[in-house]
Write an enzyme that holds these catalytic residues in place. Structure first.
Site, PDB file in Angstrom:
ATOM      1  CB  SER A  72      -0.912   0.032   1.227  1.00 22.66           C
ATOM      2  OG  SER A  72      -2.138  -0.535   0.905  1.00 22.66           O
ATOM      3  CE  LYS A  81      -3.817   0.775  -1.242  1.00 25.01           C
ATOM      4  NZ  LYS A  81      -4.531   0.350  -0.032  1.00 25.01           N
ATOM      5  CE1 TYR A 129      -4.039  -1.030  -5.084  1.00 29.29           C
ATOM      6  CE2 TYR A 129      -4.744  -3.325  -5.193  1.00 29.29           C
ATOM      7  CZ  TYR A 129      -4.431  -2.211  -4.453  1.00 29.29           C
ATOM      8  OH  TYR A 129      -4.491  -2.251  -3.087  1.00 29.29           O
ATOM      9  CE1 TYR A 159      -3.583  -0.499   5.011  1.00 30.61           C
ATOM     10  CE2 TYR A 159      -1.855  -0.615   6.641  1.00 30.61           C
ATOM     11  CZ  TYR A 159      -2.310  -0.862   5.374  1.00 30.61           C
ATOM     12  OH  TYR A 159      -1.494  -1.471   4.478  1.00 30.61           O
ATOM     13  CB  VAL A 183      -0.428  -5.899   4.045  1.00 31.65           C
ATOM     14  CG1 VAL A 183      -1.710  -5.262   4.516  1.00 31.65           C
ATOM     15  CG2 VAL A 183      -0.411  -6.078   2.540  1.00 31.65           C
TER      16      VAL A 183
HETATM   17  N1  GLU Z   1      -1.991  -5.304  -2.368  1.00 29.98           N
HETATM   18  C1  GLU Z   1      -2.653  -5.197  -1.115  1.00 29.98           C
HETATM   19  C2  GLU Z   1      -4.160  -5.316  -1.268  1.00 29.98           C
HETATM   20  O1  GLU Z   1      -4.706  -4.747  -2.159  1.00 29.98           O
HETATM   21  C3  GLU Z   1      -2.275  -3.903  -0.502  1.00 29.98           C
HETATM   22  C4  GLU Z   1      -2.907  -3.726   0.827  1.00 29.98           C
HETATM   23  C5  GLU Z   1      -2.071  -2.974   1.805  1.00 29.98           C
HETATM   24  O2  GLU Z   1      -0.860  -2.964   1.805  1.00 29.98           O
HETATM   25  O3  GLU Z   1      -2.744  -2.360   2.636  1.00 29.98           O
HETATM   26  O4  GLU Z   1      -4.819  -5.969  -0.519  1.00 29.98           O
END
Ligand code: GLU
Length: 345
Positions: free
Chosen positions: A85, A88, A210, A262, A280
């Site tokens: 994430s 992002k 993604y 989060y 994650v």
């Molecule tokens: N690739 C992970 C997902 O989409 C990223 C989630 C994350 O790191 O929060 O679930």
């Protein structure tokens, strides 16, 4: 080609010769935090992506990159892991640079949602994802990037991520395939966004982008340098290359500050007080505006999905260096300046 695109690749030669007083002090704080947290085995590794469940939970690395280009590391700071994430924040920055804030925020809002990161929800007021840091928002951003950049979208994203890190990054193909096979919720989110006409390109192409962006391999040192690039008004402090525009940086750091951690974002804002993003895979990237970037790897996560040791290290660094944005003394913003003056004595 490497030399043109990544002039900072041979970072050792680009580093300043004399170690600054700031660097020496941070080195001892980082070493102390590393020793202090090494035995902390709380939390658990994310295993909802099968390949992620196989990573070694004990890895622990800390890195700090200063605006001067100096690097301070401890432990497994050179271990590679998937960015997840944290990507992002970077795809948000890339889209902002490409199309500006008006166009970007036609696809996604900037409100903390209070929902889990993988929630299949849109903001009922706008029919858009709440913010770019939840999966729905990041998939919306990926959709707009795919539309704007065409089939080479991922290569272009990877190049920008690599420029921010100052070295050529690559994808962990096994993690990518594992997520592509099992990412049913993300696929559902993609279809919801396509139905809401957030993007018009095929959902599979958007998810391919993604899942790939999440599977890019980085180290804690890379995260610190990317963080320092954001902190250094978008210019990589080691390579000297401008990667992100000035307005983009302000926007990206604001969203990271309010939505980056989060469901723990509010708690993080109080305890650490820095814009940050976690993933994650166990990584955390923190930014101290105009001063430094922080990267931590430790895969055991807390209930909010943030690295347990990573968070504690960031709390420790913020406390020791007075980095919290709203610290009463605000010594953070004067810290490096004070040290630079000390160096000049
Ligand atoms: N690739 C992970 C997902 O989409 C990223 C989630 C994350 O790191 O929060 O679930």
């Amino acid at each position: 080609m490497m030399t043109d695109v990544f002039p900072g690749q041979s970072s050792a030669s680009a580093l300043p010769k004399k170690e600054s007083a700031a660097s020496v002090m941070i080195q001892s704080i980082v070493a102390h935090l590393y020793e202090q947290q090494l035995g902390n085995l709380e939390g658990s590794v994310a295993d909802y992506i099968p390949e992620l469940g196989k990573i070694s939970p004990d890895q622990f690395g800390i890195a700090v990159a200063l605006e001067s280009g100096e690097l301070i590391t401890a432990g497994d700071a050179a271990n590679e892991f998937t960015i997840q994430s944290i990507s992002k924040a970077l795809t948000l920055a890339i889209l902002l640079d490409l199309v500006g804030r008006g166009e970007t925020y036609r696809a996604v809002g900037v409100q903390p949602s209070g929902d889990p990161f993988n929630s299949i929800t849109l903001d009922p007021r706008t029919n858009r994802p709440f913010n770019p840091m939840v999966n729905a928002g990041a998939i919306a951003i990926a959709g707009r990037l795919r539309e704007t950049l065409g089939p080479s979208a991922f290569e272009q994203v990877l190049t920008r991520m690599s420029q921010a890190a100052g070295r050529e990054l690559r994808v962990d193909q096994t993690v990518f395939e594992s997520e592509r096979e099992t990412g049913h919720r993300n696929r559902a989110i993609g279809h919801l966004l396509r139905a809401a006409e957030v993007f018009t390109v095929p959902v599979d192409e958007v998810l391919d982008l993604y899942f790939r962006q999440c599977s890019v391999l980085v180290t804690a040192t890379d995260l610190a340098i990317i963080g320092a690039t954001l902190g250094n008004i978008g210019t990589n402090p080691i390579s000297g290359k401008e990667v992100f525009g000035i307005h983009t940086v302000r926007e990206t750091l604001s969203v990271m500050f309010t939505c980056g951690m989060y469901d723990g974002a509010g708690d993080w804002a109080c305890q650490v007080g820095l814009p940050a993003k976690s993933g994650v895979g166990g990584g955390i990237m923190g930014v101290v505006n105009r001063q430094l970037g922080i990267g931590v790897l430790s895969p055991r996560l807390d209930a909010a999905g943030n690295s347990v040791r990573g968070k504690l290290c960031c709390i420790g660094l913020a406390e020791e260096l007075g980095l919290h944005a709203f610290d009463s003394t605000n010594s953070g913003s004067n810290f490096l300046r004070g040290m630079t003056e000390f160096d000049q004595l």
